[in-house]
Motif scaffolding. Structure first.
Motif, PDB file in Angstrom:
ATOM      1  N   LEU A   4       0.864  -1.177   0.000  1.00  0.00           N
ATOM      2  CA  LEU A   4       0.000   0.000   0.000  1.00  0.00           C
ATOM      3  C   LEU A   4       0.901   1.228   0.000  1.00  0.00           C
ATOM      4  CD1 LEU A   4      -3.030   0.840   0.188  1.00  0.00           C
ATOM      5  CD2 LEU A   4      -2.632   1.176   2.630  1.00  0.00           C
ATOM      6  N   ALA A   5       0.855   2.010  -1.071  1.00  0.00           N
ATOM      7  CA  ALA A   5       1.700   3.199  -1.195  1.00  0.00           C
ATOM      8  C   ALA A   5       0.938   4.422  -0.724  1.00  0.00           C
ATOM      9  CB  ALA A   5       2.147   3.380  -2.643  1.00  0.00           C
ATOM     10  N   ALA A   6       1.415   5.044   0.354  1.00  0.00           N
ATOM     11  CA  ALA A   6       0.809   6.282   0.845  1.00  0.00           C
ATOM     12  C   ALA A   6       1.259   7.416  -0.069  1.00  0.00           C
ATOM     13  CB  ALA A   6       1.244   6.539   2.284  1.00  0.00           C
ATOM     14  N   MET A   7       0.321   8.026  -0.792  1.00  0.00           N
ATOM     15  CA  MET A   7       0.639   9.034  -1.799  1.00  0.00           C
ATOM     16  C   MET A   7       0.066  10.385  -1.364  1.00  0.00           C
ATOM     17  SD  MET A   7       0.081   6.723  -5.239  1.00  0.00           S
ATOM     18  CE  MET A   7       0.976   7.882  -6.301  1.00  0.00           C
ATOM     19  N   SER A   8       0.950  11.269  -0.955  1.00  0.00           N
ATOM     20  CA  SER A   8       0.528  12.571  -0.437  1.00  0.00           C
ATOM     21  C   SER A   8       0.148  13.551  -1.529  1.00  0.00           C
ATOM     22  CB  SER A   8       1.656  13.179   0.401  1.00  0.00           C
ATOM     23  OG  SER A   8       2.762  13.503  -0.443  1.00  0.00           O
ATOM     24  N   GLY A   9       0.588  13.269  -2.749  1.00  0.00           N
ATOM     25  CA  GLY A   9       0.409  14.230  -3.831  1.00  0.00           C
ATOM     26  C   GLY A   9       1.687  14.971  -4.158  1.00  0.00           C
ATOM     27  N   CYS A  48      -0.457  20.719   3.403  1.00  0.00           N
ATOM     28  CA  CYS A  48      -0.489  19.527   2.568  1.00  0.00           C
ATOM     29  C   CYS A  48      -1.856  18.886   2.720  1.00  0.00           C
ATOM     30  CB  CYS A  48       0.618  18.545   2.947  1.00  0.00           C
ATOM     31  SG  CYS A  48       0.428  17.806   4.574  1.00  0.00           S
ATOM     32  N   CYS A  49      -2.041  17.757   2.033  1.00  0.00           N
ATOM     33  CA  CYS A  49      -3.267  16.964   2.180  1.00  0.00           C
ATOM     34  C   CYS A  49      -4.502  17.733   1.735  1.00  0.00           C
ATOM     35  CB  CYS A  49      -3.434  16.483   3.628  1.00  0.00           C
ATOM     36  SG  CYS A  49      -1.928  15.825   4.329  1.00  0.00           S
ATOM     37  N   THR A  50      -4.383  18.530   0.691  1.00  0.00           N
ATOM     38  CA  THR A  50      -5.486  19.311   0.171  1.00  0.00           C
ATOM     39  C   THR A  50      -6.175  18.568  -0.969  1.00  0.00           C
ATOM     40  OG1 THR A  50      -4.154  20.386  -1.501  1.00  0.00           O
ATOM     41  CG2 THR A  50      -4.167  21.404   0.672  1.00  0.00           C
ATOM     42  N   VAL A  51      -7.288  19.156  -1.460  1.00  0.00           N
ATOM     43  CA  VAL A  51      -7.951  18.610  -2.640  1.00  0.00           C
ATOM     44  C   VAL A  51      -6.978  18.577  -3.812  1.00  0.00           C
ATOM     45  CG1 VAL A  51      -9.751  19.040  -4.343  1.00  0.00           C
ATOM     46  CG2 VAL A  51     -10.260  19.303  -1.918  1.00  0.00           C
ATOM     47  N   GLU A  52      -6.199  19.622  -3.959  1.00  0.00           N
ATOM     48  CA  GLU A  52      -5.174  19.686  -5.009  1.00  0.00           C
ATOM     49  C   GLU A  52      -4.192  18.531  -4.883  1.00  0.00           C
ATOM     50  OE1 GLU A  52      -1.085  22.239  -5.644  1.00  0.00           O
ATOM     51  OE2 GLU A  52      -2.796  23.252  -4.719  1.00  0.00           O
ATOM     52  N   ASP A  56      -3.359  15.452  -7.461  1.00  0.00           N
ATOM     53  CA  ASP A  56      -2.005  15.174  -7.936  1.00  0.00           C
ATOM     54  C   ASP A  56      -1.622  13.714  -7.680  1.00  0.00           C
ATOM     55  OD1 ASP A  56      -1.640  17.740  -8.850  1.00  0.00           O
ATOM     56  OD2 ASP A  56      -0.564  18.436  -7.075  1.00  0.00           O
ATOM     57  N   ALA A  57      -2.023  13.195  -6.518  1.00  0.00           N
ATOM     58  CA  ALA A  57      -1.733  11.799  -6.195  1.00  0.00           C
ATOM     59  C   ALA A  57      -2.465  10.862  -7.159  1.00  0.00           C
ATOM     60  CB  ALA A  57      -2.143  11.503  -4.757  1.00  0.00           C
ATOM     61  N   ARG A  58      -3.720  11.184  -7.476  1.00  0.00           N
ATOM     62  CA  ARG A  58      -4.486  10.345  -8.402  1.00  0.00           C
ATOM     63  C   ARG A  58      -3.858  10.343  -9.788  1.00  0.00           C
ATOM     64  NH1 ARG A  58      -9.408   8.115  -8.350  1.00  0.00           N
ATOM     65  NH2 ARG A  58      -9.984   9.196  -6.416  1.00  0.00           N
ATOM     66  N   ARG A  59      -3.421  11.514 -10.241  1.00  0.00           N
ATOM     67  CA  ARG A  59      -2.780  11.589 -11.564  1.00  0.00           C
ATOM     68  C   ARG A  59      -1.501  10.764 -11.596  1.00  0.00           C
ATOM     69  NH1 ARG A  59      -5.099  17.013 -11.818  1.00  0.00           N
ATOM     70  NH2 ARG A  59      -3.402  17.838 -10.539  1.00  0.00           N
ATOM     71  N   ALA A  60      -0.729  10.824 -10.505  1.00  0.00           N
ATOM     72  CA  ALA A  60       0.505  10.028 -10.439  1.00  0.00           C
ATOM     73  C   ALA A  60       0.182   8.530 -10.476  1.00  0.00           C
ATOM     74  CB  ALA A  60       1.287  10.374  -9.172  1.00  0.00           C
ATOM     75  N   ALA A  61      -0.857   8.113  -9.762  1.00  0.00           N
ATOM     76  CA  ALA A  61      -1.260   6.715  -9.772  1.00  0.00           C
ATOM     77  C   ALA A  61      -1.701   6.278 -11.171  1.00  0.00           C
ATOM     78  CB  ALA A  61      -2.384   6.491  -8.762  1.00  0.00           C
ATOM     79  N   ASP A  62      -2.373   7.166 -11.881  1.00  0.00           N
ATOM     80  CA  ASP A  62      -2.793   6.861 -13.249  1.00  0.00           C
ATOM     81  C   ASP A  62      -1.584   6.625 -14.148  1.00  0.00           C
ATOM     82  OD1 ASP A  62      -5.441   7.045 -12.560  1.00  0.00           O
ATOM     83  OD2 ASP A  62      -5.719   9.088 -13.302  1.00  0.00           O
ATOM     84  N   VAL A  63      -0.560   7.475 -13.998  1.00  0.00           N
ATOM     85  CA  VAL A  63       0.658   7.319 -14.796  1.00  0.00           C
ATOM     86  C   VAL A  63       1.328   5.981 -14.488  1.00  0.00           C
ATOM     87  CG1 VAL A  63       2.997   8.221 -15.177  1.00  0.00           C
ATOM     88  CG2 VAL A  63       1.065   9.793 -15.059  1.00  0.00           C
ATOM     89  N   LEU A  64       1.293   5.601 -13.222  1.00  0.00           N
ATOM     90  CA  LEU A  64       1.936   4.347 -12.808  1.00  0.00           C
ATOM     91  C   LEU A  64       1.073   3.128 -13.107  1.00  0.00           C
ATOM     92  CD1 LEU A  64       3.344   5.458  -9.325  1.00  0.00           C
ATOM     93  CD2 LEU A  64       4.524   5.418 -11.526  1.00  0.00           C
ATOM     94  N   GLY A  65      -0.198   3.354 -13.420  1.00  0.00           N
ATOM     95  CA  GLY A  65      -1.091   2.252 -13.735  1.00  0.00           C
ATOM     96  C   GLY A  65      -1.487   1.419 -12.541  1.00  0.00           C
ATOM     97  N   ILE A  66      -1.644   2.068 -11.373  1.00  0.00           N
ATOM     98  CA  ILE A  66      -2.016   1.336 -10.167  1.00  0.00           C
ATOM     99  C   ILE A  66      -3.379   1.803  -9.672  1.00  0.00           C
ATOM    100  CG2 ILE A  66       0.378   0.936  -9.473  1.00  0.00           C
ATOM    101  CD1 ILE A  66       0.095   3.222  -7.453  1.00  0.00           C
ATOM    102  N   PRO A  67      -4.118   0.949  -8.964  1.00  0.00           N
ATOM    103  CA  PRO A  67      -5.386   1.373  -8.357  1.00  0.00           C
ATOM    104  C   PRO A  67      -5.128   2.485  -7.340  1.00  0.00           C
ATOM    105  CG  PRO A  67      -5.162  -1.015  -8.301  1.00  0.00           C
ATOM    106  CD  PRO A  67      -3.831  -0.470  -8.707  1.00  0.00           C
ATOM    107  N   PHE A  68      -6.147   3.320  -7.129  1.00  0.00           N
ATOM    108  CA  PHE A  68      -5.960   4.467  -6.236  1.00  0.00           C
ATOM    109  C   PHE A  68      -7.237   4.722  -5.447  1.00  0.00           C
ATOM    110  CE2 PHE A  68      -6.381   9.016  -5.337  1.00  0.00           C
ATOM    111  CZ  PHE A  68      -5.203   9.267  -4.658  1.00  0.00           C
ATOM    112  N   GLY A 184       7.531  10.996 -16.322  1.00  0.00           N
ATOM    113  CA  GLY A 184       6.357  11.731 -16.770  1.00  0.00           C
ATOM    114  C   GLY A 184       5.389  12.090 -15.660  1.00  0.00           C
ATOM    115  N   LEU A 185       5.890  12.201 -14.442  1.00  0.00           N
ATOM    116  CA  LEU A 185       5.054  12.563 -13.303  1.00  0.00           C
ATOM    117  C   LEU A 185       4.958  14.087 -13.206  1.00  0.00           C
ATOM    118  CD1 LEU A 185       6.474   9.968 -10.753  1.00  0.00           C
ATOM    119  CD2 LEU A 185       4.259   9.885 -11.907  1.00  0.00           C
ATOM    120  N   ALA A 186       3.741  14.606 -13.221  1.00  0.00           N
ATOM    121  CA  ALA A 186       3.540  16.056 -13.252  1.00  0.00           C
ATOM    122  C   ALA A 186       4.026  16.764 -11.993  1.00  0.00           C
ATOM    123  CB  ALA A 186       2.053  16.353 -13.468  1.00  0.00           C
ATOM    124  N   VAL A 187       4.244  15.999 -10.913  1.00  0.00           N
ATOM    125  CA  VAL A 187       4.666  16.599  -9.646  1.00  0.00           C
ATOM    126  C   VAL A 187       6.179  16.777  -9.558  1.00  0.00           C
ATOM    127  CG1 VAL A 187       2.673  15.796  -8.334  1.00  0.00           C
ATOM    128  CG2 VAL A 187       4.686  14.303  -8.583  1.00  0.00           C
TER     129      VAL A 187
END
Length: 364
Positions: A4-9, A48-52, A56-68, A184-187
């Protein structure tokens, strides 16, 4: 392993998740919603931990191809981190909320839930080295000394560390940002968050006053007993503080004054010269041993009392009842306050190894 990867964004957790995927683990990303009003927390690099951040975390997960997923831990964060922070200041102590968050949220609440769901480990973007030596966790400083976060992880137990992954421990921040860009991670260039995440404007005194109200008291010269002024509450001060004391008259010797101690019951803030801040002895309670091995007799080590800096060679010994730790500093440190954590390290050329940590209760 199921991880389980904790993704702060942010960039660190995104690259940590990417490395877990690359290592062949079955990775699921999760963002922790820690505020009931997440849209109010980030101001530039503050908070931290905002809607933004969740986006950002969801977009990174999409790039990595993992469930989020997004998990709501706001109530628990408020109770165990924010309310604890306020209560500690009200009691005249100086807590570290990041350490508390790692201990109670990321490696208690999150890890417990992860294990219950069948995951083997939680992966985070902390900068620290973690390995197993003879079956025991070995937590050590990261390769990037400027980003090292072993201090705020030193309160974790051996059992928690057995289920933790810190993939960034051997990297520098510059390397991590470059890797994020390659992936290719936007963050990749997103600013690091800093200060206390739930105080986005950085005004800790106002935050505490809003919650505790005004608790008037006196500013007293620790040497002469002279009353130098009034204040609105001991929660507005920390040991070692120089600025913002609200004292109009200069010291008789012309030297700056610093906060030396806080007395919440009487509301007294004692101030004095910088040399009065020197501490050579520390007593700390609730010791934690990341390797699972308590100290055995007096041990030469390095003591650290702040997340970045505040280190000195020391001799540490566990008291007979095992509930308290006595630390004798070989060199004095300044600005050491009850409520802070003291982490003990064994010097090592490959990165100092964490021996243990405890909460400071008294200094001398």
């Amino acid at each position: 392993m199921r991880v389980l990867a904790a993704m702060s964004g942010g960039v660190d957790s995104a690259v940590a998740a990417a490395r877990a995927v690359e290592a062949g683990h079955d990775v699921v990303g999760v963002h922790l919603a820690l505020s009931a009003k997440p849209g109010t927390l980030r101001t530039g690099a503050r908070g931290c931990c905002t809607v933004e951040d969740a986006r950002d975390a969801r977009r990174a997960a999409d790039v990595l191809g993992i469930p989020f997923y997004v998990w709501d831990f706001a109530e628990r964060f408020t109770e165990q981190v924010v309310e604890d922070f306020v209560a500690e200041y009200a009691a005249g102590r100086t807590p570290n909320p990041c350490l508390r968050c790692n201990e109670k949220i990321k490696f208690e609440a999150l890890l417990d839930k992860a294990l219950a769901l069948g995951f083997d480990a939680v992966c985070t973007g902390h900068y620290a080295r973690l390995s197993l030596v003879d079956g025991r966790p070995r937590l050590a400083r990261s390769a990037d000394e400027g980003k090292d976060q072993s201090y705020v992880l030193a309160s974790l137990t051996a059992e928690q560390l057995r289920h933790a992954l810190f993939p960034l421990g051997d990297s520098t921040k510059t390397e991590v940002r470059a890797e994020a860009a390659r992936r290719g991670l936007a963050v990749a260039e997103k600013p690091d968050s800093h200060d206390i995440c739930f105080i986005p404007d950085g005004d800790t005194r106002r935050f505490l006053t809003n919650r505790l109200g005004e608790r008037p008291g006196r500013l007293v010269d620790d040497t002469t007993g002279e009353v130098l002024g009034e204040h609105e509450g001991v929660h507005g001060f920390t040991v070692g503080q120089r600025k913002g004391l609200g004292i109009d008259q200069p010291a008789r010797d012309g030297r700056p004054r610093y906060v030396l101690s806080l007395e919440p019951v009487s509301g007294t803030v004692r101030v004095g010269a910088a040399d009065r801040l020197a501490v050579t002895g520390i007593v700390a309670s609730r010791p934690v041993w990341p390797s699972g091995l308590p100290l055995d007799g007096p041990v030469e080590c390095v003591a650290q009392v702040r997340a970045h800096g505040g280190t000195a060679p020391a001799v540490a010994e566990l008291e007979p009842d095992g509930a308290r730790l006595a630390v004798r500093l070989r060199e004095p440190l300044r600005g050491v306050a009850p409520g802070q954590a003291v982490a003990l390290y064994r010097p090592d050329p490959a990165g100092d190894v964490v021996l243990g940590s405890a909460t400071i209760t008294a200094t001398s």
